[in-house]
Design an enzyme around this catalytic site. Sequence first.
Site, PDB file in Angstrom:
ATOM      1  N   ALA A 281       0.858  -1.180   0.000  1.00 20.39           N
ATOM      2  CA  ALA A 281       0.000   0.000   0.000  1.00 20.39           C
ATOM      3  C   ALA A 281       0.897   1.235   0.000  1.00 20.39           C
ATOM      4  CB  ALA A 281      -0.884  -0.009   1.239  1.00 20.39           C
TER       5      ALA A 281
ATOM      6  N   GLU B 170      -0.511  -9.432  -0.466  1.00 18.13           N
ATOM      7  CA  GLU B 170      -1.901  -9.819  -0.160  1.00 18.13           C
ATOM      8  C   GLU B 170      -2.781  -9.808  -1.414  1.00 18.13           C
ATOM      9  OE1 GLU B 170      -2.157  -6.909   3.075  1.00 18.13           O
ATOM     10  OE2 GLU B 170      -2.783  -8.560   4.371  1.00 18.13           O
TER      11      GLU B 170
HETATM   12  N1  COA Z   1       4.583   3.227  -0.723  1.00 18.54           N
HETATM   13  C1  COA Z   1       4.947   4.393  -1.282  1.00 18.54           C
HETATM   14  N2  COA Z   1       6.041   4.531  -2.056  1.00 18.54           N
HETATM   15  C2  COA Z   1       6.793   3.433  -2.243  1.00 18.54           C
HETATM   16  C3  COA Z   1       6.493   2.196  -1.674  1.00 18.54           C
HETATM   17  C4  COA Z   1       5.320   2.115  -0.880  1.00 18.54           C
HETATM   18  N3  COA Z   1       4.918   0.977  -0.332  1.00 18.54           N
HETATM   19  N4  COA Z   1       7.434   1.302  -2.044  1.00 18.54           N
HETATM   20  C5  COA Z   1       8.296   1.968  -2.836  1.00 18.54           C
HETATM   21  N5  COA Z   1       7.907   3.250  -2.953  1.00 18.54           N
HETATM   22  C6  COA Z   1       8.539   4.299  -3.739  1.00 18.54           C
HETATM   23  C7  COA Z   1       9.781   4.838  -3.052  1.00 18.54           C
HETATM   24  O1  COA Z   1       9.445   5.807  -2.078  1.00 18.54           O
HETATM   25  C8  COA Z   1      10.511   5.422  -4.223  1.00 18.54           C
HETATM   26  O2  COA Z   1       9.929   6.643  -4.579  1.00 18.54           O
HETATM   27  P1  COA Z   1      10.874   7.959  -4.817  1.00 18.54           P
HETATM   28  O3  COA Z   1      11.801   7.545  -5.922  1.00 18.54           O
HETATM   29  O4  COA Z   1       9.908   9.037  -5.181  1.00 18.54           O
HETATM   30  O5  COA Z   1      11.584   8.161  -3.508  1.00 18.54           O
HETATM   31  C9  COA Z   1      10.204   4.458  -5.350  1.00 18.54           C
HETATM   32  O6  COA Z   1       9.004   3.779  -4.961  1.00 18.54           O
HETATM   33  C10 COA Z   1      11.275   3.418  -5.578  1.00 18.54           C
HETATM   34  O7  COA Z   1      11.521   2.770  -4.348  1.00 18.54           O
HETATM   35  P2  COA Z   1      12.990   2.675  -3.674  1.00 18.54           P
HETATM   36  O8  COA Z   1      12.794   2.470  -2.212  1.00 18.54           O
HETATM   37  O9  COA Z   1      13.826   3.831  -4.103  1.00 18.54           O
HETATM   38  O10 COA Z   1      13.545   1.343  -4.369  1.00 18.54           O
HETATM   39  P3  COA Z   1      14.607   0.327  -3.760  1.00 18.54           P
HETATM   40  O11 COA Z   1      14.897  -0.616  -4.871  1.00 18.54           O
HETATM   41  O12 COA Z   1      15.722   1.063  -3.099  1.00 18.54           O
HETATM   42  O13 COA Z   1      13.820  -0.448  -2.586  1.00 18.54           O
HETATM   43  C11 COA Z   1      11.978  -1.658  -1.633  1.00 18.54           C
HETATM   44  C12 COA Z   1      12.745  -1.274  -2.920  1.00 18.54           C
HETATM   45  C13 COA Z   1      10.748  -2.438  -2.050  1.00 18.54           C
HETATM   46  C14 COA Z   1      12.865  -2.538  -0.730  1.00 18.54           C
HETATM   47  C15 COA Z   1      11.584  -0.359  -0.861  1.00 18.54           C
HETATM   48  O14 COA Z   1      10.975   0.533  -1.781  1.00 18.54           O
HETATM   49  C16 COA Z   1      10.628  -0.599   0.251  1.00 18.54           C
HETATM   50  O15 COA Z   1      11.014  -1.084   1.306  1.00 18.54           O
HETATM   51  N6  COA Z   1       9.311  -0.254   0.040  1.00 18.54           N
HETATM   52  C17 COA Z   1       8.315  -0.374   1.065  1.00 18.54           C
HETATM   53  C18 COA Z   1       7.868  -1.794   1.182  1.00 18.54           C
HETATM   54  C19 COA Z   1       6.837  -1.956   2.270  1.00 18.54           C
HETATM   55  O16 COA Z   1       7.103  -1.772   3.447  1.00 18.54           O
HETATM   56  N7  COA Z   1       5.603  -2.279   1.853  1.00 18.54           N
HETATM   57  C20 COA Z   1       4.514  -2.526   2.753  1.00 18.54           C
HETATM   58  C21 COA Z   1       3.670  -1.321   2.904  1.00 18.54           C
HETATM   59  S1  COA Z   1       2.308  -1.731   3.968  1.00 18.54           S
END
Ligand code: COA
Length: 260
Positions: free
Chosen positions: A72, A118
Amino acid sequence: MAHATRADSPVLLDVLQDGVLTLTLNRPEKLNALDQAMIDALHAALDYYATNGDVRVVILTGAGQKAFAAGADIGQLRDRRAPDALRAINAALFDRIAAFPCPTIAAVRGFALGGGCELALACDLRVCGLSAKFGQPETGLGILAAAGATWRLPALIGLGRARELLYTGRLVDATEAQAIGLVNQVVPDDELTAAVDEMAGLIARNDRLATRLTKQSLRMIEGQLEQVRMFVSAAQAVCFDSPEKVRRMDAFLDRKKKRA
Ligand code: COA
């Protein structure tokens, strides 16, 4: 009309071919994080295709190579409070997908995390590329996996494994996902579309009514989940109002500022 999508629509809809409808989450720059616009677009597509067209299989996938959906949208989630949790925004959509009359297949490349995992669990079948990574990191963000993981994950992989994944939030790669029954098939990423199309084709050639009734029959063994759903929404309402949830989500949203 639900099938008139533009290239910048939150969800792309592919024209039906032999009864196969493909819905593509289209926010690749945010790893297809599920925001309200995407949720609304998916509801609209389900509204339309539940009663229009001869849909025999729905394929759900994510745009780009990096993610099915990384959960999300944490920016939106951060500002949700108890009444939003009680509306069960994601769970209500995923329940509709689980209940959609015909079989559904999640085609997963890259991250399928949190609500993204999910969403894949709500589909009848999961096929993934070798790049796939599944996980439920919610407790690390101060919330529950409240959109199906607490009941769909145990049903798929057993209670013991589900507990581990939900408590630790660790990621599961494609090979492990297949070994524990989380996915039906793993293929190299560049063969994913063909593999999913082949599976969809096998389903679509069978009798539509018999297939739909088979799906309904399988859903009955999921049992009485109403109490679990009510508990999960109430528990999420408590988490949504906790300061720790805001602190943890801010930490995610601010992490790049801190690195700079
Ligand atoms: N919600 C909002 N934005 C998200 C997101 C999320 N769940 N997951 C990724 N993004 C965004 C990042 O903020 C980033 O945006 P930006 O470039 O404007 O800063 C973009 O997507 C790319 O993500 P980034 O984190 O730079 O890529 P990465 O390869 O370094 O890391 C993940 C990938 C998946 C490990 C990391 O994005 C992450 O941990 N995301 C959250 C996952 C999570 O906790 N999901 C459960 C939510 S309930």
